[in-house]
Design a protein around this motif. Structure first.
Motif, PDB file in Angstrom:
ATOM      1  N   UNK A  48       0.831  -1.198   0.000  1.00 17.88           N
ATOM      2  CA  UNK A  48       0.000   0.000   0.000  1.00 17.88           C
ATOM      3  C   UNK A  48       0.871   1.256   0.000  1.00 17.88           C
ATOM      4  N   UNK A  49       1.945   1.240   0.774  1.00 15.07           N
ATOM      5  CA  UNK A  49       2.876   2.375   0.803  1.00 15.07           C
ATOM      6  C   UNK A  49       3.423   2.617  -0.602  1.00 15.07           C
ATOM      7  N   UNK A  50       3.903   1.560  -1.249  1.00 11.32           N
ATOM      8  CA  UNK A  50       4.478   1.691  -2.599  1.00 11.32           C
ATOM      9  C   UNK A  50       3.432   2.193  -3.592  1.00 11.32           C
ATOM     10  N   UNK A  51       2.232   1.653  -3.526  1.00  6.25           N
ATOM     11  CA  UNK A  51       1.162   2.094  -4.432  1.00  6.25           C
ATOM     12  C   UNK A  51       0.798   3.557  -4.199  1.00  6.25           C
ATOM     13  N   UNK A  52       0.759   3.963  -2.939  1.00  9.30           N
ATOM     14  CA  UNK A  52       0.451   5.355  -2.598  1.00  9.30           C
ATOM     15  C   UNK A  52       1.465   6.291  -3.244  1.00  9.30           C
ATOM     16  N   UNK A  53       2.736   5.957  -3.109  1.00  8.12           N
ATOM     17  CA  UNK A  53       3.797   6.812  -3.662  1.00  8.12           C
ATOM     18  C   UNK A  53       3.841   6.731  -5.181  1.00  8.12           C
ATOM     19  N   UNK A  54       3.636   5.541  -5.728  1.00 13.92           N
ATOM     20  CA  UNK A  54       3.613   5.388  -7.192  1.00 13.92           C
ATOM     21  C   UNK A  54       2.520   6.257  -7.814  1.00 13.92           C
ATOM     22  N   UNK A  55       1.322   6.194  -7.247  1.00 14.92           N
ATOM     23  CA  UNK A  55       0.195   6.972  -7.779  1.00 14.92           C
ATOM     24  C   UNK A  55       0.466   8.467  -7.720  1.00 14.92           C
ATOM     25  N   UNK A  56       1.250   8.905  -6.741  1.00 16.67           N
ATOM     26  CA  UNK A  56       1.583  10.325  -6.591  1.00 16.67           C
ATOM     27  C   UNK A  56       2.812  10.715  -7.411  1.00 16.67           C
ATOM     28  N   UNK A  57       3.389   9.744  -8.118  1.00 12.27           N
ATOM     29  CA  UNK A  57       4.587  10.027  -8.917  1.00 12.27           C
ATOM     30  C   UNK A  57       5.831  10.235  -8.077  1.00 12.27           C
ATOM     31  N   UNK A  58       5.833   9.672  -6.892  1.00 11.75           N
ATOM     32  CA  UNK A  58       6.972   9.798  -5.976  1.00 11.75           C
ATOM     33  C   UNK A  58       7.636   8.437  -5.822  1.00 11.75           C
ATOM     34  N   UNK A  91       9.907  18.229   0.143  1.00 10.21           N
ATOM     35  CA  UNK A  91       9.547  16.860  -0.231  1.00 10.21           C
ATOM     36  C   UNK A  91       9.004  16.102   0.975  1.00 10.21           C
ATOM     37  N   UNK A  92       9.629  16.288   2.133  1.00  8.22           N
ATOM     38  CA  UNK A  92       9.167  15.585   3.329  1.00  8.22           C
ATOM     39  C   UNK A  92       7.735  15.994   3.682  1.00  8.22           C
ATOM     40  N   UNK A  93       7.397  17.240   3.490  1.00 11.13           N
ATOM     41  CA  UNK A  93       6.014  17.676   3.744  1.00 11.13           C
ATOM     42  C   UNK A  93       5.047  16.950   2.808  1.00 11.13           C
ATOM     43  N   UNK A  94       5.424  16.817   1.515  1.00 10.02           N
ATOM     44  CA  UNK A  94       4.586  16.056   0.563  1.00 10.02           C
ATOM     45  C   UNK A  94       4.498  14.601   0.989  1.00 10.02           C
ATOM     46  N   UNK A  95       5.655  14.027   1.317  1.00 10.64           N
ATOM     47  CA  UNK A  95       5.700  12.622   1.715  1.00 10.64           C
ATOM     48  C   UNK A  95       4.838  12.378   2.950  1.00 10.64           C
ATOM     49  N   UNK A  96       4.876  13.290   3.906  1.00  8.64           N
ATOM     50  CA  UNK A  96       4.097  13.126   5.145  1.00  8.64           C
ATOM     51  C   UNK A  96       2.600  13.099   4.850  1.00  8.64           C
ATOM     52  N   UNK A  97       2.156  13.925   3.904  1.00  5.76           N
ATOM     53  CA  UNK A  97       0.733  13.902   3.527  1.00  5.76           C
ATOM     54  C   UNK A  97       0.370  12.540   2.934  1.00  5.76           C
ATOM     55  N   UNK A  98       1.237  12.014   2.096  1.00  8.59           N
ATOM     56  CA  UNK A  98       0.989  10.694   1.504  1.00  8.59           C
ATOM     57  C   UNK A  98       0.970   9.609   2.573  1.00  8.59           C
ATOM     58  N   UNK A  99       1.890   9.689   3.515  1.00  4.79           N
ATOM     59  CA  UNK A  99       1.959   8.677   4.575  1.00  4.79           C
ATOM     60  C   UNK A  99       0.734   8.754   5.472  1.00  4.79           C
ATOM     61  N   UNK A 100       0.245   9.965   5.756  1.00  2.00           N
ATOM     62  CA  UNK A 100      -0.976  10.079   6.567  1.00  2.00           C
ATOM     63  C   UNK A 100      -2.157   9.397   5.867  1.00  2.00           C
ATOM     64  N   UNK A 101      -2.280   9.584   4.558  1.00  2.00           N
ATOM     65  CA  UNK A 101      -3.359   8.924   3.806  1.00  2.00           C
ATOM     66  C   UNK A 101      -3.173   7.408   3.833  1.00  2.00           C
ATOM     67  N   UNK A 102      -1.953   6.964   3.665  1.00  2.00           N
ATOM     68  CA  UNK A 102      -1.619   5.532   3.724  1.00  2.00           C
ATOM     69  C   UNK A 102      -1.975   4.964   5.099  1.00  2.00           C
ATOM     70  N   UNK A 103      -1.568   5.652   6.160  1.00  2.00           N
ATOM     71  CA  UNK A 103      -1.847   5.199   7.526  1.00  2.00           C
ATOM     72  C   UNK A 103      -3.350   5.116   7.785  1.00  2.00           C
ATOM     73  N   UNK A 104      -4.079   6.093   7.292  1.00  2.00           N
ATOM     74  CA  UNK A 104      -5.541   6.088   7.477  1.00  2.00           C
ATOM     75  C   UNK A 104      -6.150   4.861   6.810  1.00  2.00           C
ATOM     76  N   UNK A 105      -5.659   4.535   5.606  1.00  2.00           N
ATOM     77  CA  UNK A 105      -6.177   3.372   4.876  1.00  2.00           C
ATOM     78  C   UNK A 105      -5.858   2.067   5.594  1.00  2.00           C
ATOM     79  N   UNK A 106      -4.597   1.901   6.011  1.00  2.00           N
ATOM     80  CA  UNK A 106      -4.223   0.605   6.593  1.00  2.00           C
ATOM     81  C   UNK A 106      -4.837   0.394   7.975  1.00  2.00           C
ATOM     82  N   UNK A 107      -5.231   1.484   8.641  1.00  2.00           N
ATOM     83  CA  UNK A 107      -5.839   1.368   9.964  1.00  2.00           C
ATOM     84  C   UNK A 107      -7.355   1.520   9.928  1.00  2.00           C
ATOM     85  N   UNK A 108      -7.934   1.497   8.744  1.00  2.00           N
ATOM     86  CA  UNK A 108      -9.365   1.786   8.600  1.00  2.00           C
ATOM     87  C   UNK A 108     -10.265   0.797   9.338  1.00  2.00           C
ATOM     88  N   UNK A 109      -9.777  -0.395   9.636  1.00  2.00           N
ATOM     89  CA  UNK A 109     -10.585  -1.392  10.335  1.00  2.00           C
ATOM     90  C   UNK A 109     -10.421  -1.319  11.853  1.00  2.00           C
TER      91      UNK A 109
END
Length: 138
Positions: free
Chosen positions: A16-26, A97-115
């Protein structure tokens, strides 16, 4: 088996982390993100201290630092207190870049913890810390 379930969960989380970054072009790995966060929060951190904090060998760390430096995210400079060591810092581009990355990671974290509820996340983290401590004590 606990190890098997942990490995399956890690694989899904990393995918999921890799897909999140791939989709964002990072292009960034979870380990590189953690490294950038540590450097950002610990101005002037030495390479040796960073390797210890990450729990990796210095020879493993150097190529990662080289890649991040080549990408213009990180810089090394001689430590003002110990000329034998390098102090690490994010470049201005690295900070952006870290600010962009942190936004992506927050979205990733929200997804993986959604349950999970907030309380369940805290319990899971505590339990995983215990597993980590037990494995490291061997």
């Amino acid at each position: 088996m606990l190890g098997y379930v942990l490995r399956r969960a890690q694989s899904a989380v990393f995918d999921d982390f890799a897909n999140t970054f791939d989709k964002a072009g990072e292009a960034l790995t979870p380990g590189e993100f953690g490294l950038l966060v540590l450097v950002d929060r610990n101005a002037g951190l030495s390479q040796m201290a960073l390797a210890r904090a990450l729990g990796i060998d210095r020879s493993t760390l150097v190529p990662i630092l080289d890649r991040l430096q080549e990408r213009g995210l990180l810089m090394r400079h001689r430590s003002p207190t110990d000329g034998r060591t390098h102090a690490l810092a994010l470049t201005p581009n690295g900070e952006k870049a870290l600010a962009r990355f942190a936004r992506l990671v927050r979205a990733h974290e929200k997804r993986i913890a959604s349950q999970l509820s907030a309380a369940e996340i805290r319990v899971l983290i505590d339990l995983l810390e215990k597993v980590h401590a037990g494995a490291r004590s061997l």
